[in-house]
Design a protein around this motif. Structure first.
Motif, PDB file in Angstrom:
ATOM      1  N   PRO A 145      -0.880 -16.492 -24.901  1.00 60.20           N
ATOM      2  CA  PRO A 145       0.389 -17.174 -25.155  1.00 60.20           C
ATOM      3  C   PRO A 145       0.206 -18.567 -25.743  1.00 60.20           C
ATOM      4  O   PRO A 145      -0.758 -19.274 -25.436  1.00 60.20           O
ATOM      5  CB  PRO A 145       1.031 -17.231 -23.767  1.00 60.20           C
ATOM      6  N   ILE A 146       1.163 -18.937 -26.583  1.00 61.97           N
ATOM      7  CA  ILE A 146       1.166 -20.246 -27.240  1.00 61.97           C
ATOM      8  C   ILE A 146       1.947 -21.235 -26.382  1.00 61.97           C
ATOM      9  O   ILE A 146       2.922 -20.873 -25.726  1.00 61.97           O
ATOM     10  CB  ILE A 146       1.809 -20.130 -28.639  1.00 61.97           C
ATOM     11  N   GLY A 147       1.519 -22.483 -26.411  1.00 68.79           N
ATOM     12  CA  GLY A 147       2.253 -23.550 -25.759  1.00 68.79           C
ATOM     13  C   GLY A 147       2.254 -24.782 -26.639  1.00 68.79           C
ATOM     14  O   GLY A 147       1.638 -24.800 -27.705  1.00 68.79           O
ATOM     15  N   PRO A 148       2.953 -25.832 -26.225  1.00 70.73           N
ATOM     16  CA  PRO A 148       2.919 -27.072 -26.995  1.00 70.73           C
ATOM     17  C   PRO A 148       1.497 -27.614 -27.083  1.00 70.73           C
ATOM     18  O   PRO A 148       0.718 -27.513 -26.139  1.00 70.73           O
ATOM     19  CB  PRO A 148       3.815 -28.022 -26.183  1.00 70.73           C
ATOM     20  N   TYR A 149       1.176 -28.204 -28.231  1.00 76.30           N
ATOM     21  CA  TYR A 149      -0.150 -28.795 -28.402  1.00 76.30           C
ATOM     22  C   TYR A 149      -0.063 -30.005 -29.329  1.00 76.30           C
ATOM     23  O   TYR A 149       0.324 -29.878 -30.491  1.00 76.30           O
ATOM     24  CB  TYR A 149      -1.143 -27.771 -28.975  1.00 76.30           C
ATOM     25  N   ARG A 150      -0.401 -31.173 -28.827  1.00 78.85           N
ATOM     26  CA  ARG A 150      -0.603 -32.390 -29.615  1.00 78.85           C
ATOM     27  C   ARG A 150       0.485 -32.626 -30.660  1.00 78.85           C
ATOM     28  O   ARG A 150       0.260 -32.573 -31.864  1.00 78.85           O
ATOM     29  CB  ARG A 150      -1.964 -32.362 -30.288  1.00 78.85           C
ATOM     30  N   GLY A 151       1.682 -32.894 -30.215  1.00 78.34           N
ATOM     31  CA  GLY A 151       2.783 -33.159 -31.126  1.00 78.34           C
ATOM     32  C   GLY A 151       3.798 -32.046 -31.160  1.00 78.34           C
ATOM     33  O   GLY A 151       4.936 -32.256 -31.576  1.00 78.34           O
ATOM     34  N   ALA A 152       3.394 -30.856 -30.749  1.00 79.44           N
ATOM     35  CA  ALA A 152       4.327 -29.748 -30.490  1.00 79.44           C
ATOM     36  C   ALA A 152       5.293 -29.507 -31.641  1.00 79.44           C
ATOM     37  O   ALA A 152       6.504 -29.630 -31.488  1.00 79.44           O
ATOM     38  CB  ALA A 152       5.091 -30.007 -29.192  1.00 79.44           C
ATOM     39  N   GLY A 153       4.776 -29.167 -32.813  1.00 78.80           N
ATOM     40  CA  GLY A 153       5.608 -28.852 -33.968  1.00 78.80           C
ATOM     41  C   GLY A 153       5.658 -29.958 -34.998  1.00 78.80           C
ATOM     42  O   GLY A 153       5.834 -29.704 -36.194  1.00 78.80           O
ATOM     43  N   ARG A 154       5.514 -31.188 -34.568  1.00 78.37           N
ATOM     44  CA  ARG A 154       5.593 -32.308 -35.508  1.00 78.37           C
ATOM     45  C   ARG A 154       4.418 -32.316 -36.502  1.00 78.37           C
ATOM     46  O   ARG A 154       4.643 -32.511 -37.706  1.00 78.37           O
ATOM     47  CB  ARG A 154       5.662 -33.624 -34.733  1.00 78.37           C
ATOM     48  N   PRO A 155       3.166 -32.156 -36.053  1.00 83.46           N
ATOM     49  CA  PRO A 155       2.066 -32.158 -37.027  1.00 83.46           C
ATOM     50  C   PRO A 155       2.167 -31.019 -38.040  1.00 83.46           C
ATOM     51  O   PRO A 155       1.832 -31.202 -39.211  1.00 83.46           O
ATOM     52  CB  PRO A 155       0.812 -32.008 -36.146  1.00 83.46           C
ATOM     53  N   GLU A 156       2.627 -29.839 -37.577  1.00 83.36           N
ATOM     54  CA  GLU A 156       2.765 -28.719 -38.501  1.00 83.36           C
ATOM     55  C   GLU A 156       3.815 -29.028 -39.568  1.00 83.36           C
ATOM     56  O   GLU A 156       3.618 -28.770 -40.758  1.00 83.36           O
ATOM     57  CB  GLU A 156       3.168 -27.452 -37.735  1.00 83.36           C
ATOM     58  N   GLY A 157       4.959 -29.606 -39.136  1.00 85.56           N
ATOM     59  CA  GLY A 157       5.993 -29.971 -40.081  1.00 85.56           C
ATOM     60  C   GLY A 157       5.500 -30.981 -41.095  1.00 85.56           C
ATOM     61  O   GLY A 157       5.805 -30.892 -42.296  1.00 85.56           O
ATOM     62  N   ALA A 158       4.721 -31.963 -40.633  1.00 90.39           N
ATOM     63  CA  ALA A 158       4.179 -32.972 -41.546  1.00 90.39           C
ATOM     64  C   ALA A 158       3.213 -32.338 -42.544  1.00 90.39           C
ATOM     65  O   ALA A 158       3.239 -32.654 -43.743  1.00 90.39           O
ATOM     66  CB  ALA A 158       3.482 -34.065 -40.747  1.00 90.39           C
ATOM     67  N   TYR A 159       2.351 -31.462 -42.067  1.00 94.17           N
ATOM     68  CA  TYR A 159       1.391 -30.792 -42.957  1.00 94.17           C
ATOM     69  C   TYR A 159       2.116 -29.995 -44.032  1.00 94.17           C
ATOM     70  O   TYR A 159       1.817 -30.130 -45.232  1.00 94.17           O
ATOM     71  CB  TYR A 159       0.462 -29.901 -42.128  1.00 94.17           C
ATOM     72  N   PHE A 160       3.069 -29.169 -43.629  1.00 89.65           N
ATOM     73  CA  PHE A 160       3.757 -28.308 -44.607  1.00 89.65           C
ATOM     74  C   PHE A 160       4.477 -29.160 -45.666  1.00 89.65           C
ATOM     75  O   PHE A 160       4.382 -28.894 -46.864  1.00 89.65           O
ATOM     76  CB  PHE A 160       4.757 -27.396 -43.903  1.00 89.65           C
ATOM     77  N   CYS A 161       5.205 -30.184 -45.215  1.00 87.87           N
ATOM     78  CA  CYS A 161       5.977 -30.983 -46.159  1.00 87.87           C
ATOM     79  C   CYS A 161       5.073 -31.817 -47.072  1.00 87.87           C
ATOM     80  O   CYS A 161       5.265 -31.845 -48.297  1.00 87.87           O
ATOM     81  CB  CYS A 161       6.941 -31.893 -45.404  1.00 87.87           C
TER      82      CYS A 161
END
Length: 406
Positions: free
Chosen positions: A361-377
């Motif tokens: 199972p996945i859980g929050p990790y180090r920013g919890a969605g924020r780093p992924e959003g920054a990377y994609f954008c």
């Protein structure tokens, strides 16, 4: 008069450092009450299988063994499933997350049996005597494969592995793309990662003289853990005391209550003796929640002046075999709304899709969605610079939200 205390711009001495730097920190495994028992978790070696039978007869007769628990044993003790996810949109799948597996296992590492013995070595030896007969089933791993038509479905009664879907829109993205001078896009992968804290997970549980349940957890959410335990065990929250003590790293992974920890707490309550379980390092890669595991197919529309007018596409995210309580928020509440980052993007149409797969199972990790959003954008912004020939810093300056609009 009380002297004014200035905090801004001042060096503030940290209170917690001296004890930790001098070896006086107290973690779960440093607490050793007299007469404490030790637990070992028997886990599935298969990612997807039906459980045909579980035989714990020999394990119960092994030296030092005090008790062995299966899913049926916990049910007799009134132990319920984990509560699932918080704040899901209507129509989402939110399957019950069993403390110990029965019927099926959905990832390699899912707890099936708990062995409790006088020593940790005796518990580990007895665990080798547990016999589980599995009927292996097809496996699906990645987010896109899990969402595909015809993929093996994990949860009985579900039509697919799609657990949650949410579309975020503003303006008219289709029209903006129709009139764009440039269109740039790419598939981007934020790979599955495993947090590795210095202190692995664990738990120490006991029953106090007044009947209160005392639980020592390396947790980031002690109040949330107490609330979840009250629901799972059917107890008033006031009868449960959760202490975190020192926590040797969490990174988001120590926010949730885990099934193995619940099993140990239930055992301590049933036996009336302290029971401790400390996760082994190799075990943590299977048992502790992972992070991210997302695939984004996104594109942006750009005018002839290098200004981004629209973003559209999809993000698929795997949540592993079951929801942990606040994992969906990483995708729905943070990644999606934060995809535009600091840029003025007037038109937006992105669909967020969360799926179940035969993985931890996945859980929050180090920013919890924020780093992924920054990377994609930011990757898309770099592609705009490549396509238009404008310096990447200048592309960012032209698209940054004006000060007057903050």
């Amino acid at each position: 008069m009380t002297a004014e205390v200035r905090l801004i711009g001042e060096a503030i001495v940290r209170r917690e450092d001296p004890a930790l730097l001098t070896g006086r920190g107290r973690y779960v495994d440093d607490v050793a009450p007299e007469g404490a028992l030790h637990a070992f978790v028997v886990r599935s070696p298969l990612a997807h299988a039906r459980i045909l039978s579980v035989d714990v007869t020999e394990a119960r007769e092994a030296p030092g063994v005090v008790a062995v628990y299966t899913a049926a044993d916990l049910a007799e003790l009134g132990v319920g499933p984990l509560p699932g996810a918080e704040g899901l949109p209507p129509g989402s799948l939110n399957p019950q997350f069993p403390v110990l597996a029965s019927g099926k296992v959905l990832w390699a590492g899912q707890p099936v049996v708990l062995v409790v013995a006088e020593t940790s070595e005796q518990a580990a030896d007895a665990a080798e005597l547990v016999m589980v007969d599995y009927d292996e089933l097809p496996v699906v791993i990645g987010p896109l494969d899990a969402a595909a038509d015809g993929a093996p479905v994990l949860h009985d009664g579900a039509d697919s592995n799609i657990a949650v879907r949410k579309r975020i829109t503003t303006g008219d993205a289709a029209a903006a793309f129709e009139s764009a001078a440039y269109r740039v896009g790419q598939r981007m992968v934020s790979q599955r990662i495993a947090p590795v804290a210095l202190e692995p997970r664990g738990v120490l549980a006991s029953v106090a003289a007044d009947g209160r349940l005392d639980v020592r957890l390396p947790t980031q959410r002690p109040h949330g853990s107490r609330a979840w335990l009250a629901k799972i065990l059917g107890m008033p929250p006031a009868q449960i005391h959760v202490a975190a003590g020192d926590v040797g790293g969490g990174f988001g992974a120590k926010g949730a209550m885990y099934p193995d920890q619940v099993a140990v707490i239930a055992a301590a309550r049933a036996l009336g003796r302290p029971v401790k379980w400390i996760e082994e390092r190799s075990e943590s890669f299977l048992a502790t929640s992972h992070g991210r595991d997302q695939v984004a197919d996104l594109e942006v529309a750009v005018d002839d002046g290098g200004r981004i007018t629209a973003m559209r596409g999809t993000v698929h995210a795997s949540f592993g075999a079951y929801f942990t309580p606040n994992a969906p928020g990483s995708l729905l509440g943070r990644l999606g709304p934060m995809l535009p980052q600091g840029y003025q993007i007037g038109h937006f149409d992105v669909e967020l899709t969360g799926v179940f797969a035969n993985t931890t199972p996945i859980g929050p990790y180090r920013g919890a969605g924020r780093p992924e959003g920054a990377y994609f954008c930011e990757r898309l912004v770099d592609l705009v610079a490549l396509e238009t020939g404008i310096d990447p810093a200048e592309v960012r300056r032209r698209n940054f939200v004006p000060a007057a609009q903050f």
